[in-house]
Design a protein around this motif. Structure first.
Motif, short mmCIF file in Angstrom:
data_model
loop_
_atom_site.label_atom_id
_atom_site.label_comp_id
_atom_site.label_asym_id
_atom_site.label_seq_id
_atom_site.Cartn_x
_atom_site.Cartn_y
_atom_site.Cartn_z
N GLY A 1 0.83 -1.20 0.00
CA GLY A 1 0.00 0.00 0.00
C GLY A 1 0.87 1.25 0.00
N ILE A 2 0.52 2.19 -0.85
CA ILE A 2 1.29 3.44 -0.97
C ILE A 2 0.35 4.61 -0.79
N ARG A 3 0.71 5.53 0.13
CA ARG A 3 -0.09 6.73 0.36
C ARG A 3 0.44 7.83 -0.56
N ALA A 4 -0.45 8.39 -1.38
CA ALA A 4 -0.07 9.47 -2.30
C ALA A 4 -1.21 10.45 -2.40
N ALA A 5 -0.86 11.74 -2.41
CA ALA A 5 -1.87 12.79 -2.50
C ALA A 5 -2.52 12.80 -3.88
N GLY A 6 -1.74 12.55 -4.90
CA GLY A 6 -2.29 12.54 -6.25
C GLY A 6 -2.84 11.17 -6.60
N ARG A 7 -3.62 11.11 -7.67
CA ARG A 7 -4.29 9.87 -8.05
C ARG A 7 -3.55 9.19 -9.19
N TRP A 8 -3.50 7.85 -9.12
CA TRP A 8 -2.91 7.07 -10.21
C TRP A 8 -3.88 7.05 -11.38
N THR A 9 -3.41 7.48 -12.53
CA THR A 9 -4.28 7.55 -13.71
C THR A 9 -3.79 6.65 -14.83
N GLY A 10 -2.78 5.86 -14.54
CA GLY A 10 -2.22 5.01 -15.58
C GLY A 10 -2.98 3.70 -15.70
N ASP A 11 -2.45 2.79 -16.55
CA ASP A 11 -3.05 1.49 -16.75
C ASP A 11 -2.98 0.66 -15.47
N PRO A 12 -4.00 -0.14 -15.19
CA PRO A 12 -3.96 -0.97 -13.99
C PRO A 12 -2.95 -2.11 -14.08
N ARG A 13 -2.61 -2.50 -15.27
CA ARG A 13 -1.62 -3.57 -15.45
C ARG A 13 -0.40 -3.00 -16.18
N VAL A 14 0.75 -3.13 -15.59
CA VAL A 14 1.98 -2.59 -16.16
C VAL A 14 3.07 -3.65 -16.11
N GLU A 15 3.80 -3.77 -17.18
CA GLU A 15 4.91 -4.72 -17.23
C GLU A 15 6.20 -3.95 -17.52
N VAL A 16 7.18 -4.12 -16.68
CA VAL A 16 8.49 -3.47 -16.83
C VAL A 16 9.56 -4.55 -16.78
N GLY A 17 10.12 -4.88 -17.94
CA GLY A 17 11.09 -5.97 -17.97
C GLY A 17 10.43 -7.27 -17.59
N ASP A 18 11.01 -7.95 -16.58
CA ASP A 18 10.45 -9.21 -16.11
C ASP A 18 9.42 -9.01 -15.00
N GLU A 19 9.24 -7.77 -14.59
CA GLU A 19 8.37 -7.48 -13.44
C GLU A 19 7.00 -7.00 -13.93
N GLN A 20 5.93 -7.53 -13.30
CA GLN A 20 4.56 -7.11 -13.63
C GLN A 20 3.91 -6.49 -12.40
N TYR A 21 3.15 -5.42 -12.65
CA TYR A 21 2.51 -4.69 -11.55
C TYR A 21 1.01 -4.59 -11.85
N ALA A 22 0.21 -4.80 -10.76
CA ALA A 22 -1.24 -4.53 -10.80
C ALA A 22 -1.47 -3.36 -9.88
N ILE A 23 -1.76 -2.18 -10.46
CA ILE A 23 -1.84 -0.94 -9.69
C ILE A 23 -3.30 -0.48 -9.62
N PHE A 24 -3.79 -0.28 -8.39
CA PHE A 24 -5.19 0.09 -8.17
C PHE A 24 -5.26 1.43 -7.45
N GLN A 25 -6.05 2.36 -7.99
CA GLN A 25 -6.34 3.60 -7.29
C GLN A 25 -7.52 3.33 -6.36
N CYS A 26 -7.31 3.49 -5.04
CA CYS A 26 -8.33 3.15 -4.03
C CYS A 26 -8.72 4.40 -3.26
N ASP A 27 -9.92 4.92 -3.55
CA ASP A 27 -10.35 6.15 -2.89
C ASP A 27 -11.22 5.87 -1.65
N SER A 28 -11.41 4.56 -1.33
CA SER A 28 -12.21 4.20 -0.16
C SER A 28 -11.81 2.81 0.30
N PRO A 29 -12.17 2.45 1.58
CA PRO A 29 -11.88 1.09 2.04
C PRO A 29 -12.54 0.04 1.16
N LEU A 30 -13.75 0.36 0.64
CA LEU A 30 -14.44 -0.60 -0.23
C LEU A 30 -13.62 -0.86 -1.47
#
Length: 894
Positions: free
Chosen positions: A29-58
C-alpha cells in the motif's frame, strides 16, 4: 489545487525500497496525495505490476479480491489511516500504507541512514533520482551517508553526459565541446541548470559560471574555442588594436559583457589545457582549433592569431615571420648573427603544432645550421690537395648537402619556402666554388696516375677494408647503391647510438672512398665489387666478388664469398629477406656475405614527388639486414659505389652519346665542365671525357637526381664499418661524434672549422691493417685552449658524499677525469647540451656517451633527484648545478 499524480518510477522505487527490507512482498500500500491515472496492469522488464487507485476502504477490498498471480499488487490511496480496518492492513506488507516521500525512497534506494542537507532542499532531485533508478538499484553508499558529490555525479552523468570524477575547468570545457551534451544542458529545466551551475562553481571556481552561461546561450558547442579566442583578444600585445573585435565578441558570444580578467584568464588557460589533453581524439582537437580560428576570422582578429600557442593559423604566421626574418638575414651582405632567427624559432617551438610537425621543424633547424655555416664560412680556406678536399667534403660538405636537400621541397608557407630557396641559393654559390676546386684537384690527381694514402678508390675497398676485417671477424658487406655522403650522414644520425657504433681506423678516422670516372653504377659498382677498374652488370659483379683473391683467402673452400642483388632481396613470401640471404648471414662458416640494395638509386629515377628522410626504416631491407648481422655477430661494412646530385633547377645541354652527367671528349669544355683523363676514366675506351663539376648541368632528360659527373657529391663515397659488439676488431676504434661546429647551436662560438693540411704519414704500427692516413684523430675539444677546472667540480671530487656515492659504481665506477670533462662541458654551455654536441665535446661516440651517462647518473643522482637528466624529445642532457651543490653539501658559493 490538484496534486501531481504518482509516477510509475516512483511506485517502482517505493516497491524496491520496501523489498530491500521485506523481501518477497507482493501486496503493498502506498499513500499518495495525487491519483494514479495510468493502466492498472503494467509490465516493466520481467516485473509485472497490478496498480489500483483506491479512494475508499471498499475500493481497497475490491482491489484485494482481484486476481494478481505473478504480479506485485499495489494499492494507491490517500484515505486516512483511521478509516482503514485491520483486515485490509493485515494483507499489506508492511501493515500500513507507506507514504510516497521522495527523499525517503532515495534513502532506501541507497540504503542510507542520512542524506546531505545540500540535497534535501531540492525536492526535484529526489524525483530525478527515483526516475534514474537502474535495474537492480543503486549501490549502497559507504558509511550510510548519501553525499552531494555522489548524487551530482549520477545526475550530471545521466542528464547531460558530464563525468564529474576529477572535474575541473578543462574537463568542463571538454564536455562543452559535445553538441549532444550542450543540447541536453540547454533543454534541461531552469531549476536543474541553476542548481548544476551552483554545484559546478563550488567544485571548479567562479569561471565555471561564465562557461556554463556561455553554454546556455550558444546553440553551437563553441565555449572551448571561445576560451582560446579570449587569449588573443585580451592579450596585451594586441588588445589595444582589437577594440572593434572585442565588441563583436561581447555581442555575439558573451551576452554583451566580457567576464572579469581573472575569469577570462582561467577560462583561456583551461581551454588551452583541454585541447592539449592526450585523451582528446585528434579529429576533435583539429575541429576545435579550426573553429577557434574561424571565430578569430569572424571577429577580424585573425591577423593576431600568432599570439596563440594553439592556433593553426598562428603557427603558420610564426613560420611566415621566420621566413621574412630569414630572407632579411640571407639578403644582408655579411651574415654575422642568428639572434633574430633564434627568437622567432623559439616562438615556433613553443607552439603546440610543433610537436606534430617534426619534418617542418627539421627543415627549420637545417636552415639555422646553414645560417651558422654562412657565418663561419667567411674564414675558411681552400683545400690544396685532393685528400684535403675529400676530407673537407666528408666532414662538412656532406652535412651542407644534407641540409640543402632537406630544404629542397620548401614549406607550405610561401614566405618560408621562398626564404629557404634564397638561403639554399646563397649556400649553393659557395658550394659551387668548393665543387669546382674539388673537380680541378681530381682532374690533376687522375692525370698524375698517383695514389693517395687517405682517399681510397672504390676498387681498393675490398682489398684494404673488407679483406683485413674478414681476417678478424665475419663480415656483411652492404652496398647501398648511390648513397651520397649527405644520405650517409642522415642515415648515421638515425642509426648510431641505438644498437650500432661506427668504427674508424686507429689514427686515421673516417676515410672517404672515390668513385670511378664516370661515376656510374655499371662502372663504379662493378669496380667496387670486382676489386679492379671494370665495367659490367650484376652477373659479372657476383662472379668477381665470389672469386676475389683477397676475400677467398679468409674463406673456407666450401663457403666462398657470396653476393646478393635486388632480385634476391624480394623473393620472400613475407615481404622480408629471402631465406637464402638469411641463411647466408646466419651461417657460422660463411665468412663474407655481400648484399646490394638499390633504394637510393631507385629514388633518383622516380622519387621527385616524395620528401624522403633517409632512415634505416626508409630503406626497407636495411633493418632486417642489420638485425641478422647483429644476431650473427657480423661486422657490417656499409658502402656506396658513387654519390649523386639532386635535381635543383638544372640546365639542359644536349649532346650525342654519354650520359646524364658526362659526354664524350669532343670539342672544348664549356662553362661548368672539365676534361678529365687518366687510368681511372673507365669509359669510354679513350680514357678521357668531359663532365660537369657544377650541379646545375645535365645532358639527358629530367629526373629526381643524377650521377656521372665529377662533383664531390657524386665522386666521394662513405666507407662505414659498423659494429653492435663491445670490442672492435684490432686496428679499429669507435668513432667520436664528428659533427661540424656549426651543426649545433650549443657549439662554442670561438670554434672555427678549417681545412688542415696533414703532416707526413707516420710509420705504421705492428698489426695495423695497412698504412694509416696522415691525420691523427682528435676531438674538437682537444683543439681548444685548456681551461682550469671550476672550483665547484674540484670540491665535488674531494667531498665525502661523492666518495660514498662512487662506491655504488661497482668495480668500474665513473672516472674522475671523464666526470670532470662532462661537467665542465655542460657548465660552459649553461648546463645543457644535445647528446651529439656533448659526445663531440668529449670526443666519444654516442654509444659510449650513453654508457658514461649511466655511470654518472648512478653517482650524482642521489635518491632519484635529477642532477643529470635527459630530455628524450629534444635529446638534451641537462645539469642542475644548484641541486648538485645541495645534494653533495658543497654550499651555494662553490
Amino acid at each position: 489545487m490538484s496534486q501531481p499524480a504518482p509516477t510509475l518510477s516512483q511506485i517502482r522505487a517505493q516497491v524496491d525500497a520496501i523489498r530491500k527490507k521485506r523481501s518477497g512482498a507482493q501486496t503493498i500500500g502506498i499513500r499518495a496525495a495525487g491519483r494514479w491515472t495510468g493502466d492498472p496492469r503494467v509490465e516493466v522488464g520481467d516485473e509485472q505490476y497490478a496498480i489500483f487507485q483506491c479512494d475508499s476502504p471498499l475500493a481497497m477490498r475490491e482491489a484485494l479480491l482481484q486476481p494478481a498471480d505473478h504480479c506485485t499488487r499495489v494499492l494507491i490511496s490517500n484515505v486516512d489511516d483511521a478509516q482503514i480496518s485491520d483486515d485490509i492492513l493485515l494483507r499489506l506488507t508492511p501493515r500500513r500504507f507507506v507514504p510516497l516521500d521522495g527523499w525517503q525512497i532515495v534513502q532506501s534506494l541507497f540504503q542510507a541512514r542520512a542524506i546531505d542537507p545540500r540535497l534535501t532542499r531540492y525536492s526535484w532531485i529526489a524525483d530525478m533520482l527515483v526516475d534514474l533508478n537502474p535495474p537492480g538499484g543503486f549501490p549502497p553508499v559507504p558509511s550510510g551517508f548519501l553525499d552531494a558529490e555522489t548524487v551530482w555525479r549520477i545526475l550530471l552523468q545521466h542528464r547531460i553526459g558530464l563525468d564529474t570524477r576529477g572535474i575541473d575547468l578543462a574537463a568542463l570545457l571538454r564536455w562543452s565541446a559535445d553538441a549532444e551534451a550542450v543540447a541536453g544542458f540547454r533543454s534541461s529545466s531552469e531549476e536543474f541548470r541553476a542548481a548544476a551551475r551552483e554545484w559546478l562553481v563550488e567544485q571548479t571556481g567562479p569561471a565555471a559560471a561564465a562557461i556554463l552561461d556561455c553554454v546556455a546561450s550558444q546553440p553551437s558547442p563553441d565555449t572551448l574555442p571561445i576560451g582560446l579566442v579570449l587569449g588573443v583578444i585580451f592579450n596585451p600585445r594586441a588588445s589595444q588594436k582589437l577594440q572593434k573585435s572585442l565588441g563583436k565578441l561581447e555581442v555575439k558570444y558573451l551576452g554583451g559583457e566580457s567576464p572579469a580578467a581573472p575569469i577570462r584568464e582561467r577560462w583561456q588557460a583551461a581551454a588551452t589545457e583541454a585541447v592539449r589533453m592526450e585523451s582528446l581524439p585528434l579529429p576533435k582537437r583539429k575541429h576545435l582549433l579550426a573553429r577557434a580560428d574561424e571565430i578569430l576570422y569572424e571577429l577580424e582578429a585573425d591577423r593576431f592569431a600568432w599570439i596563440s600557442d594553439t592556433s593553426p593559423i598562428g603557427f603558420d604566421q610564426r613560420l611566415q615571420h621566420f621566413g621574412r626574418t630569414l630572407s632579411d638575414v640571407v639578403a644582408s651582405s655579411a651574415v654575422t648573427s642568428t639572434e633574430s632567427l633564434d627568437q622567432v624559432r623559439e616562438s615556433i617551438l613553443e607552439h603546440d603544432a610543433a610537436r606534430r610537425e617534426s619534418r617542418r621543424l627539421q627543415r627549420l633547424e637545417m636552415a639555422m645550421r646553414l645560417v651558422r655555416w654562412l657565418i663561419r664560412s667567411q674564414s675558411s680556406t681552400k683545400p690544396q690537395s685532393l685528400a684535403d678536399a675529400a676530407r673537407h667534403y666528408l666532414r662538412e660538405g656532406g652535412f651542407l648537402d644534407w641540409a640543402r636537400q632537406t630544404l629542397r621541397n620548401g614549406d607550405p608557407v610561401q614566405e618560408l619556402s621562398q626564404a629557404y630557396a634564397q638561403l639554399c641559393e646563397r649556400v649553393t654559390r659557395y658550394r659551387e666554388q668548393d665543387s669546382e676546386q674539388f673537380a680541378r684537384l681530381l682532374v690533376d690527381w687522375t692525370a698524375s696516375k698517383t695514389s693517395d694514402a687517405f682517399v681510397m678508390p672504390v676498387e681498393r675497398i675490398l682489398d684494404q677494408i673488407v679483406a683485413p676485417l674478414a681476417a678478424r671477424t665475419r663480415v656483411l658487406v652492404v652496398v647501398l647503391d648511390g648513397m651520397s655522403v649527405a644520405v650517409f650522414r642522415e642515415l648515421m644520425a638515425d642509426l648510431l647510438g641505438r644498437d650500432w657504433a661506427l668504427l674508424v681506423e686507429e689514427g686515421v678516422g673516417l676515410r672517404p672512398g672515390l668513385a670511378t670516372v664516370p661515376s656510374l653504377t655499371e662502372v663504379s659498382r662493378c669496380s667496387l665489387l670486382s676489386g679492379r677498374r671494370s665495367q659490367g652488370n650484376g652477373t659479372q659483379e657476383q662472379s668477381a666478388f665470389t672469386q676475389h683473391p683477397a676475400l677467398l683467402k679468409h674463406c673456407r673452400a666450401d663457403s666462398p664469398p657470396v653476393l646478393f642483388h635486388k632480385k634476391s632481396l624480394l623473393e620472400s613470401d613475407d615481404g622480408g629477406l629471402s631465406g637464402e640471404i638469411r641463411e647466408a648471414i646466419a651461417s657460422q662458416h660463411r665468412r663474407i656475405v655481400g648484399v646490394v640494395v638499390n633504394a637510393v638509386d631507385d629514388h633518383l629515377l622516380k622519387g621527385d614527388q616524395i620528401d624522403t628522410p633517409w632512415t634505416r626504416d626508409t630503406i626497407v631491407a636495411l633493418p632486417t639486414l642489420l638485425q641478422g648481422a647483429r644476431t650473427a655477430r657480423r661486422t657490417v661494412v656499409l658502402l656506396s659505389d658513387h654519390g649523386h646530385i639532386i635535381e635543383n633547377h638544372t640546365r639542359f645541354r644536349q649532346y650525342e652519346g654519354g650520359g646524364d652527367r658526362w659526354r664524350p671528349d669532343e670539342g672544348e669544355p664549356e662553362p661548368g665542365e672539365l676534361r678529365i683523363k687518366g687510368p681511372r676514366v673507365v669509359m669510354p675506351d679513350s680514357q678521357t671525357l668531359i663532365a660537369p663539376w657544377t650541379e646545375k648541368l645535365r645532358y639527358k632528360g629530367k629526373k629526381n637526381g643524377y650521377h656521372g659527373g665529377v662533383s664531390p657529391q657524386e665522386m666521394i663515397v662513405p666507407i662505414a664499418v659498423l659494429t653492435a659488439g663491445d670490442t672492435p676488431p684490432d686496428g679499429w676504434t669507435e668513432a667520436p661524434v664528428d659533427l661540424p661546429v656549426w651543426w649545433n647551436a650549443d657549439a662554442p662560438a670561438s670554434e672555427t672549422e678549417q681545412v688542415v693540411t696533414p703532416p707526413p704519414p707516420p710509420k705504421p704500427k705492428p698489426g695495423r691493417l695497412f698504412d694509416p692516413d696522415v691525420e691523427p684523430m682528435t676531438s674538437t675539444s682537444a683543439l681548444e685552449p685548456a681551461s682550469a677546472v671550476p672550483h665547484w667540480i674540484s670540491a665535488l671530487l674531494n667531498s665525502p658524499v661523492y666518495a660514498s656515492q662512487k662506491e655504488l659504481g661497482g668495480r668500474k665506477p665513473v672516472d674522475d677525469q671523464q666526470l670532470t670533462r662532462l661537467l665542465t662541458s655542460l657548465d660552459r654551455r649553461g648546463g645543457k647540451l644535445t647528446s651529439p654536441a656533448l659526445a663531440r665535446e668529449l670526443g666519444c661516440s654516442l654509444m659510449r656517451l650513453r654508457g658514461l651517462l649511466a655511470k654518472v647518473t648512478q653517482v650524482l643522482n642521489i635518491d632519484g633527484y635529477q642532477v643529470i637528466s635527459r630530455d628524450d624529445a629534444s635529446d638534451t642532457i641537462a645539469l642542475d648545478r644548484p641541486l648538485l651543490l645541495k645534494q653533495f653539501d658543497l654550499g651555494e658559493s662553490s
